[in-house]
Design an enzyme around this catalytic site. Structure first.
Site, PDB file in Angstrom:
ATOM      1  N   LYS A 111      -0.251   0.896  -6.888  1.00  0.00           N
ATOM      2  CA  LYS A 111      -0.219   2.193  -6.217  1.00  0.00           C
ATOM      3  C   LYS A 111      -0.092   3.336  -7.224  1.00  0.00           C
ATOM      4  O   LYS A 111       0.444   3.183  -8.321  1.00  0.00           O
ATOM      5  CB  LYS A 111       0.935   2.241  -5.210  1.00  0.00           C
ATOM      6  N   ARG A 148       2.872  -7.810  -0.777  1.00  0.00           N
ATOM      7  CA  ARG A 148       1.406  -7.799  -0.721  1.00  0.00           C
ATOM      8  C   ARG A 148       0.886  -7.370  -2.086  1.00  0.00           C
ATOM      9  O   ARG A 148       1.134  -6.239  -2.519  1.00  0.00           O
ATOM     10  CB  ARG A 148       0.935  -6.838   0.381  1.00  0.00           C
TER      11      ARG A 148
END
Length: 305
Positions: free
Chosen positions: A234, A282
């Site tokens: 991210k 994840r």
């Protein structure tokens, strides 16, 4: 509140006493970190097999990028991308999750054998002339697992106008939203052990807000649901790395185990999320995450002895 120890996911009942790794299989040409690498059925399945070999216990298949600013994908195209992969992947005998917000896709993949619906809209999206929504689909599909995620606004605008307020206010708002969405599902007859919660790292939050959601992750667990953490590669991790001196970040560390410039930071974030109580992470970098969790698990076993 009793801690969730099992996740009912279709025909699978996942033991949450130990963390699970959800490996990412993006069947898209434009995902933010691996777009186009596995965009056809054959390469997606080869990648899925590799992730299982590396230690993934769940596969998460997606046919539409949800990176900031990404355009919506037509229903027919998403089905064309995802359905063949799901139909083949169920033969691996592991829980197959599908990352989608479209009720028609949910219904199709569940009928094809998928075990989990992973929805950035937390089942709020309605489509078609009859207003079909994900709530109806999962309620009618008696055993599928569900991941409810918090997203501020939508992929096109979420980072243009992120959440407002102090980090404490944002954490509380995310937690309250997810608990409300869980309550709606439970009122429709969906059992609590089918539901896990995802705070939606990067989905309409600033870097400090994302980090606060990690530091205060326990707030999300107050309702008794397990947390699924999605920190992999991210931009918030990139923002943290940009603050480091060039001698630390300008090194040739990429390899098959850590192929992305944010891979190492992603493993660290996944490990921190598990330490804070997340039961599912994840990730893109499965093998490296599995190694890190092996050390954590060894430590916890000794501590508990």
């Amino acid at each position: 509140m009793t801690e969730q120890t099992l996740w009912q996911a279709g025909d699978y009942c996942l033991d949450l006493q130990r963390p699970h790794i959800m490996g990412i299989v993006n069947v898209t040409p434009d995902s933010f970190s691996d777009g186009g690498q596995h965009a056809d059925t054959g390469s997606a399945l080869l990648h899925a097999e590799s992730l299982l070999y590396q230690g993934a216990t769940i596969l998460d298949i997606g046919g539409e990028s949800t990176r900031p600013g990404s355009p919506a994908v037509p229903l027919e195209l998403e089905l064309e991308r995802v359905l063949p992969v799901v139909k083949a992947a169920v033969a691996y005998k592991v829980p197959i999750s599908v990352d989608t917000y479209k009720p028609e896709v949910m219904r199709a993949v569940l009928d094809a054998g998928a075990s989990i619906i992973n929805d950035i809209w937390a089942l709020r999206w309605k489509s078609g002339p009859d207003g079909l929504d994900g709530e109806q689909v999962v309620a009618q599909h008696g055993k599928c697992g569900i991941c409810l995620m918090h997203m501020h606004r939508d992929p096109q605008s979420m980072q243009v106008q992120p959440m407002q307020g102090t980090v404490e206010e944002v954490v509380r708002e995310v937690a309250e939203f997810l608990q409300k969405r869980s309550s709606v599902l439970r009122s429709l007859g969906v059992s609590k052990d089918r539901i896990v919660l995802d705070p939606g790292i990067g989905f309409g939050k600033t870097v400090p807000q994302n980090l606060a959601l990690l530091a205060q992750q326990a707030v999300l667990q107050e309702g008794g649901h397990a947390v699924l953490a999605g920190w992999s590669r991210k931009s918030s991790l990139g923002a943290v790395l940009e603050l480091l001196p060039p001698g630390i970040t300008d090194v040739d560390h990429r390899c098959s185990l850590l192929p992305h410039e944010r891979s190492l930071a992603s493993v660290a974030a996944a490990l921190l999320a598990v330490e804070k109580g997340a039961r599912i992470v994840r990730v893109h970098d499965v093998a490296a995450t599995r190694q890190a969790l092996a050390v954590w698990e060894a430590m916890t076993r000794v501590s508990a002895a």
